[in-house]
Design an enzyme around this catalytic site. Structure first.
Site, short mmCIF file in Angstrom:
data_model
loop_
_atom_site.label_atom_id
_atom_site.label_comp_id
_atom_site.label_asym_id
_atom_site.label_seq_id
_atom_site.Cartn_x
_atom_site.Cartn_y
_atom_site.Cartn_z
N ARG A 1 0.82 -1.22 0.00
CA ARG A 1 0.03 -0.13 -0.07
C ARG A 1 0.88 1.26 -0.01
NH1 ARG A 1 -4.49 2.20 3.87
NH2 ARG A 1 -2.95 2.16 5.37
N THR B 1 -0.83 7.52 -1.37
CA THR B 1 -2.18 7.70 -2.00
C THR B 1 -3.06 6.48 -1.60
OG1 THR B 1 -1.21 5.66 -3.55
CG2 THR B 1 -0.76 7.86 -4.38
N ASP C 1 1.68 -12.47 10.41
CA ASP C 1 2.48 -12.77 11.43
C ASP C 1 2.33 -13.80 12.35
OD1 ASP C 1 3.96 -10.15 11.28
OD2 ASP C 1 2.82 -8.96 12.69
#
Ligand code: URA
Length: 210
Positions: free
Chosen positions: A105, A109, A204
């Site tokens: 990501r 933006t 994780d």
């Protein structure tokens, strides 16, 4: 075609999912459960694979026996957590071809940006199953499906462990032709985009990172 959203309510799936959600479940047990649950979900997502028959001989007599019609399959892991679902699915469907989509990501933006894309050839002829354990906002999942369509895929399913209502709505708006199979439709997203009640960060938890 399957429903847009299928929640697999099988008791074994639901039991294993509860164990995975618990915060004290170890990485090793989480991984093992993910492997097992991915096979149960694979069973559901491949439910409508076309069949044909082949003449075989049992020790007793000849028969026309059902076999898969040889439809080409591609499993696409959305990195990195998709790899946890992929391993178990490949045990069940060892001849499937495999592809990977990596997106991050962009903090400015907030849009998903591709950093890796490698998929099998003849995507237009394959049943494509994209896998990512968590359908949260749906932004990266929708972007990954865009890329698969650009590569020629026309028959795509999306397989996840948990889905948030926001992610399901986003996918329905962007890709109404892509059925979603999941083990649970959870309640909501928190302000950081984590699924509630969820299971935390799937990557994780399966890789033992923080
Ligand atoms: N990705 C995760 O790993 N967990 C969430 O809850 C949402 C997205």
């Amino acid at each position: 075609m399957q429903e847009h959203l299928t929640v697999v309510k099988h008791p074994l799936v639901q039991h294993k999912l509860t164990l995975m959600r618990e915060k004290d479940t170890s990485t090793a047990v989480f991984r093992q459960l993910l492997r097992e649950i991915s096979q149960l979900l694979a069973y559901e997502v491949t439910r409508e694979l076309p069949m044909t028959t082949r003449e075989i001989e049992t020790p007793m007599q000849e028969m026309d026996a059902p076999v898969l019609a040889g439809r080409k399959l591609a499993l696409i892991s959305i990195l990195r957590a998709g790899n946890g679902l992929l391993d178990g699915m490949l045990e069940l469907i060892p001849s499937a071809r495999v592809g990977f989509v990596g997106l991050y990501r962009d903090e400015a933006t907030l849009k998903p940006v591709q950093y890796y894309f490698k998929v099998p050839d003849q995507m237009d002829k394959r049943l494509v199953i994209a896998v990512d354990p968590m359908l949260a906002t749906g932004n990266s999942s929708a972007a990954a499906i865009d890329l698969l369509k650009q590569a020629g895929a026309t028959d795509i399913r999306f397989l996840c462990l948990l889905a948030a209502p926001e992610g399901v709505a986003r996918m329905k708006e962007a890709h109404p032709d892509v059925p979603i199979v999941t083990a649970s439709l959870d309640d909501s997203l928190d302000e950081k985009g984590y699924i509630l009640p969820g299971l935390g960060d799937a990557g994780d938890r399966m890789f033992g990172t923080k």
